[in-house]
Design a protein around this motif. Structure first.
Motif, PDB file in Angstrom:
ATOM      1  N   ASN A  14      24.582  26.701-128.336  1.00 11.12           N
ATOM      2  CA  ASN A  14      25.134  28.008-127.999  1.00 11.12           C
ATOM      3  C   ASN A  14      26.615  28.113-128.365  1.00 11.12           C
ATOM      4  N   GLN A  15      27.140  27.120-129.074  1.00 13.14           N
ATOM      5  CA  GLN A  15      28.551  27.120-129.475  1.00 13.14           C
ATOM      6  C   GLN A  15      28.796  28.102-130.616  1.00 13.14           C
ATOM      7  N   SER A  16      29.929  28.740-130.590  1.00 15.09           N
ATOM      8  CA  SER A  16      30.337  29.629-131.670  1.00 15.09           C
ATOM      9  C   SER A  16      30.765  28.776-132.869  1.00 15.09           C
ATOM     10  N   GLY A  22      32.362  32.503-145.219  1.00 12.64           N
ATOM     11  CA  GLY A  22      32.018  32.198-146.602  1.00 12.64           C
ATOM     12  C   GLY A  22      31.942  30.719-146.930  1.00 12.64           C
ATOM     13  N   CYS A  23      32.295  29.857-145.987  1.00 11.65           N
ATOM     14  CA  CYS A  23      32.237  28.413-146.229  1.00 11.65           C
ATOM     15  C   CYS A  23      30.787  27.982-146.422  1.00 11.65           C
ATOM     16  N   GLY A  24      30.565  27.093-147.355  1.00 11.69           N
ATOM     17  CA  GLY A  24      29.224  26.583-147.628  1.00 11.69           C
ATOM     18  C   GLY A  24      28.636  25.766-146.494  1.00 11.69           C
ATOM     19  N   ASP A  25      29.469  25.331-145.548  1.00 14.53           N
ATOM     20  CA  ASP A  25      28.965  24.559-144.412  1.00 14.53           C
ATOM     21  C   ASP A  25      27.981  25.377-143.574  1.00 14.53           C
ATOM     22  N   HIS A  26      28.159  26.694-143.541  1.00 12.86           N
ATOM     23  CA  HIS A  26      27.213  27.559-142.812  1.00 12.86           C
ATOM     24  C   HIS A  26      25.796  27.407-143.379  1.00 12.86           C
ATOM     25  N   ALA A  27      25.681  27.411-144.701  1.00 10.57           N
ATOM     26  CA  ALA A  27      24.366  27.293-145.344  1.00 10.57           C
ATOM     27  C   ALA A  27      23.748  25.926-145.062  1.00 10.57           C
ATOM     28  N   ILE A  28      24.574  24.890-145.066  1.00 12.09           N
ATOM     29  CA  ILE A  28      24.063  23.550-144.781  1.00 12.09           C
ATOM     30  C   ILE A  28      23.554  23.477-143.345  1.00 12.09           C
ATOM     31  N   LEU A  29      24.307  24.036-142.410  1.00 17.21           N
ATOM     32  CA  LEU A  29      23.895  24.041-141.005  1.00 17.21           C
ATOM     33  C   LEU A  29      22.561  24.776-140.836  1.00 17.21           C
ATOM     34  N   LEU A  58      29.892  19.796-137.152  1.00 14.02           N
ATOM     35  CA  LEU A  58      28.469  20.126-137.072  1.00 14.02           C
ATOM     36  C   LEU A  58      27.771  19.697-135.779  1.00 14.02           C
ATOM     37  N   PRO A  59      28.046  18.521-135.193  1.00 10.02           N
ATOM     38  CA  PRO A  59      27.339  18.172-133.952  1.00 10.02           C
ATOM     39  C   PRO A  59      27.492  19.208-132.836  1.00 10.02           C
ATOM     40  N   TYR A  60      28.610  19.927-132.824  1.00 10.18           N
ATOM     41  CA  TYR A  60      28.819  20.957-131.804  1.00 10.18           C
ATOM     42  C   TYR A  60      27.806  22.103-131.938  1.00 10.18           C
ATOM     43  N   TYR A  61      27.282  22.281-133.126  1.00 14.31           N
ATOM     44  CA  TYR A  61      26.389  23.406-133.407  1.00 14.31           C
ATOM     45  C   TYR A  61      24.915  23.019-133.352  1.00 14.31           C
TER      46      TYR A  61
END
Length: 170
Positions: A14-16, A22-29, A58-61
């Protein structure tokens, strides 16, 4: 009774998410959430371990066990966790700086030992969190704040490091 079918939502915390738009990390997550649902290992049987850097948030998400370790030590911690808890599925998250610079030796030995961990290397060829230093995978001649005249080294190629360490899967 344990749930047998999972959706990506089962793995989302539930973390923001605090990555830049636009960062590619969003797609990886998002891809990781989907992949974990397909694989079907329950969140309570999964650990996500990271070092330092943008990717290492990433672990936070994740709605799994998580550990945000110190810079360059994610592979050492993930290896130790897996040896102590072989029943758990372990994911290591590292950026190219965290995993191949300060953590490079741990990367090589984790691969060499073939401990059953899943390693995601976010290779964007730059230190993103520090806003523009070159990394071990930056191309020769790359101009950055830390290399205003261009880098003088050839980049690490992660696949070659894996093959050199006699990794069994890449």
């Amino acid at each position: 009774m344990e749930q047998t079918q999972f959706t990506p939502a089962n793995y989302k915390s539930n973390q923001s998410v605090r990555w830049c738009p636009g960062c590619g990390d969003h797609a990886i997550l998002n891809s990781l959430h989907k992949a974990m649902a397909i694989v079907g290992v329950p969140p309570h049987k999964t650990a996500v371990i990271s070092g330092i850097g943008c990717s290492s948030r990433l672990p936070y998400y994740m709605n799994t066990y998580g550990f945000h370790t110190i810079h360059g030590r994610a592979a050492a911690i993930a290896t130790g966790f897996k040896v102590a808890r072989p029943d758990m599925t372990v994911w290591q998250i590292s950026g190219d700086g965290d995993g191949l610079a300060i953590g490079g030796n741990h990367f090589i030995h984790a691969v060499r030992r073939n401990v059953d961990i899943n390693m995601l290397l976010f290779n964007n060829k730059i230190y993103g969190l520090t806003k523009g230093q070159y990394s071990p995978t930056s191309d020769r001649g790359f101009v950055s704040k830390s290399s205003p005249y261009g880098t003088t080294e050839d980049p690490f190629i992660p696949a070659e490091l894996v093959f050199g360490a006699r990794g069994n899967f890449f």
